[in-house]
Motif scaffolding. Sequence first.
Motif, PDB file in Angstrom:
ATOM      1  N   LYS A  22       0.759  -1.176   0.041  1.00 38.28           N
ATOM      2  CA  LYS A  22      -0.049   0.130  -0.106  1.00 38.28           C
ATOM      3  C   LYS A  22       0.911   1.280   0.039  1.00 38.28           C
ATOM      4  O   LYS A  22       2.002   1.173   0.352  1.00 38.28           O
ATOM      5  N   VAL A  23       0.513   2.443  -0.557  1.00 39.23           N
ATOM      6  CA  VAL A  23       0.992   3.611  -0.647  1.00 39.23           C
ATOM      7  C   VAL A  23       0.161   4.816   0.315  1.00 39.23           C
ATOM      8  O   VAL A  23      -0.985   4.593  -0.105  1.00 39.23           O
ATOM      9  N   LEU A  24       0.863   5.407   1.018  1.00 39.37           N
ATOM     10  CA  LEU A  24       0.052   6.365   1.804  1.00 39.37           C
ATOM     11  C   LEU A  24      -0.085   7.691   0.791  1.00 39.37           C
ATOM     12  O   LEU A  24       1.102   8.258   0.349  1.00 39.37           O
ATOM     13  N   ILE A  25      -1.315   8.303   0.449  1.00 40.79           N
ATOM     14  CA  ILE A  25      -1.484   9.540  -0.126  1.00 40.79           C
ATOM     15  C   ILE A  25      -1.905  10.456   0.820  1.00 40.79           C
ATOM     16  O   ILE A  25      -2.702  10.079   1.856  1.00 40.79           O
ATOM     17  N   GLN A  26      -1.705  11.821   0.525  1.00 40.17           N
ATOM     18  CA  GLN A  26      -2.257  12.818   1.490  1.00 40.17           C
ATOM     19  C   GLN A  26      -3.155  13.737   0.483  1.00 40.17           C
ATOM     20  O   GLN A  26      -2.837  13.794  -0.622  1.00 40.17           O
ATOM     21  N   GLN A  27      -4.239  14.102   0.903  1.00 46.29           N
ATOM     22  CA  GLN A  27      -5.198  15.180   0.240  1.00 46.29           C
ATOM     23  C   GLN A  27      -4.722  16.325   0.847  1.00 46.29           C
ATOM     24  O   GLN A  27      -4.993  16.743   2.010  1.00 46.29           O
ATOM     25  N   ARG A  28      -4.393  17.167  -0.215  1.00 48.00           N
ATOM     26  CA  ARG A  28      -4.052  18.459   0.169  1.00 48.00           C
ATOM     27  C   ARG A  28      -5.293  19.198   0.624  1.00 48.00           C
ATOM     28  O   ARG A  28      -6.308  19.217   0.500  1.00 48.00           O
ATOM     29  N   GLY A  29      -4.719  20.367   1.379  1.00 54.68           N
ATOM     30  CA  GLY A  29      -5.566  21.173   2.367  1.00 54.68           C
ATOM     31  C   GLY A  29      -6.582  21.731   1.310  1.00 54.68           C
ATOM     32  O   GLY A  29      -6.120  22.261   0.156  1.00 54.68           O
ATOM     33  N   LYS A  30      -7.805  22.219   1.865  1.00 56.03           N
ATOM     34  CA  LYS A  30      -8.731  22.932   1.162  1.00 56.03           C
ATOM     35  C   LYS A  30      -8.483  24.383   0.753  1.00 56.03           C
ATOM     36  O   LYS A  30      -8.634  25.075  -0.110  1.00 56.03           O
ATOM     37  N   ASP A  31      -7.412  25.056   1.643  1.00 55.90           N
ATOM     38  CA  ASP A  31      -7.100  26.394   1.477  1.00 55.90           C
ATOM     39  C   ASP A  31      -5.566  26.635   0.818  1.00 55.90           C
ATOM     40  O   ASP A  31      -5.038  27.448   0.907  1.00 55.90           O
ATOM     41  N   LYS A  32      -5.111  25.537   0.124  1.00 52.55           N
ATOM     42  CA  LYS A  32      -3.913  25.482  -0.477  1.00 52.55           C
ATOM     43  C   LYS A  32      -3.858  26.287  -1.636  1.00 52.55           C
ATOM     44  O   LYS A  32      -4.733  26.252  -2.295  1.00 52.55           O
ATOM     45  N   ASP A  33      -2.672  27.276  -2.130  1.00 56.48           N
ATOM     46  CA  ASP A  33      -2.774  27.922  -3.173  1.00 56.48           C
ATOM     47  C   ASP A  33      -2.876  27.134  -4.428  1.00 56.48           C
ATOM     48  O   ASP A  33      -3.072  27.715  -5.511  1.00 56.48           O
ATOM     49  N   THR A  34      -2.310  25.875  -4.531  1.00 52.11           N
ATOM     50  CA  THR A  34      -1.922  24.926  -5.493  1.00 52.11           C
ATOM     51  C   THR A  34      -2.721  23.722  -5.296  1.00 52.11           C
ATOM     52  O   THR A  34      -2.562  23.037  -4.419  1.00 52.11           O
ATOM     53  N   HIS A  35      -3.396  23.383  -6.189  1.00 48.41           N
ATOM     54  CA  HIS A  35      -4.246  21.939  -6.114  1.00 48.41           C
ATOM     55  C   HIS A  35      -4.953  21.590  -4.712  1.00 48.41           C
ATOM     56  O   HIS A  35      -4.725  20.329  -4.321  1.00 48.41           O
ATOM     57  N   PRO A  36      -5.515  22.332  -4.314  1.00 48.96           N
ATOM     58  CA  PRO A  36      -6.389  22.093  -3.363  1.00 48.96           C
ATOM     59  C   PRO A  36      -7.429  21.032  -3.374  1.00 48.96           C
ATOM     60  O   PRO A  36      -7.911  20.711  -4.189  1.00 48.96           O
ATOM     61  N   LEU A  37      -7.273  20.119  -2.334  1.00 50.56           N
ATOM     62  CA  LEU A  37      -8.115  18.786  -2.314  1.00 50.56           C
ATOM     63  C   LEU A  37      -7.805  17.795  -3.282  1.00 50.56           C
ATOM     64  O   LEU A  37      -8.415  16.958  -3.255  1.00 50.56           O
ATOM     65  N   HIS A  38      -6.734  18.009  -3.995  1.00 50.12           N
ATOM     66  CA  HIS A  38      -6.009  17.164  -4.829  1.00 50.12           C
ATOM     67  C   HIS A  38      -5.185  16.149  -3.935  1.00 50.12           C
ATOM     68  O   HIS A  38      -4.701  16.583  -3.021  1.00 50.12           O
ATOM     69  N   TRP A  39      -5.121  14.850  -4.311  1.00 48.93           N
ATOM     70  CA  TRP A  39      -4.494  13.760  -3.746  1.00 48.93           C
ATOM     71  C   TRP A  39      -2.964  14.093  -4.208  1.00 48.93           C
ATOM     72  O   TRP A  39      -2.656  14.267  -5.313  1.00 48.93           O
ATOM     73  N   ASP A  40      -2.106  13.833  -3.206  1.00 51.70           N
ATOM     74  CA  ASP A  40      -0.556  14.135  -3.649  1.00 51.70           C
ATOM     75  C   ASP A  40       0.297  13.103  -3.118  1.00 51.70           C
ATOM     76  O   ASP A  40      -0.062  12.279  -2.185  1.00 51.70           O
ATOM     77  N   VAL A  41       1.565  13.291  -2.926  1.00 49.57           N
ATOM     78  CA  VAL A  41       2.701  12.434  -2.301  1.00 49.57           C
ATOM     79  C   VAL A  41       2.415  12.415  -0.672  1.00 49.57           C
ATOM     80  O   VAL A  41       1.815  13.335  -0.302  1.00 49.57           O
TER      81      VAL A  41
END
Length: 182
Positions: free
Chosen positions: A44-63
Amino acid sequence: MDELIDILDDMGNLTGKTAMKSLAHAKGWFHPTIHVWLYTKDGKVLIQQRGKDKDTHPLHWDVSVAGHIGAEEDIEVSAIREVEEEIGLSISKMDLEKIGVFKSVHKHRKDLVDCEFHHTFLCELKLPLENLQKQESEVERLDLIPLIQFSEETRNLANAKKYVTYKIDYYQIIVKEIRKRL
């Protein structure tokens, strides 16, 4: 949070200059970052959903964990610091396996351009997901998904609205490198 970072040339070499992260993004100057991909031995791989208030890619899954390297900061020290800050996990240099440095350019808008060299590491996650503590200001959610699902979802960026849009070969390298360790 704004911070002082090193400025790199377009080949990833230190220029001897520093700037605030906000200025580097406004001017499109290259700078170093870290990416730490956490995986489990059961595939399995751990992914994080970026915060909703991020300047770039809010709520996108990321590293699993990503961040900027402070000016004159040791790369591995930066990786360890970011892992602790973003997911509350204490690791050491011995836990990190560097798999490469990847050049990335994302033009989000005229005054926000990410020109980065991602120092990329793998790290085995030995704790259950519920033991991790996400940084509320940076991370919306954490999830552990099967590597095969991650591979399928990032292949050809079929889910471009779900994941941060790194180059397809970057995601393929991550999947390949994790598979080697299973």
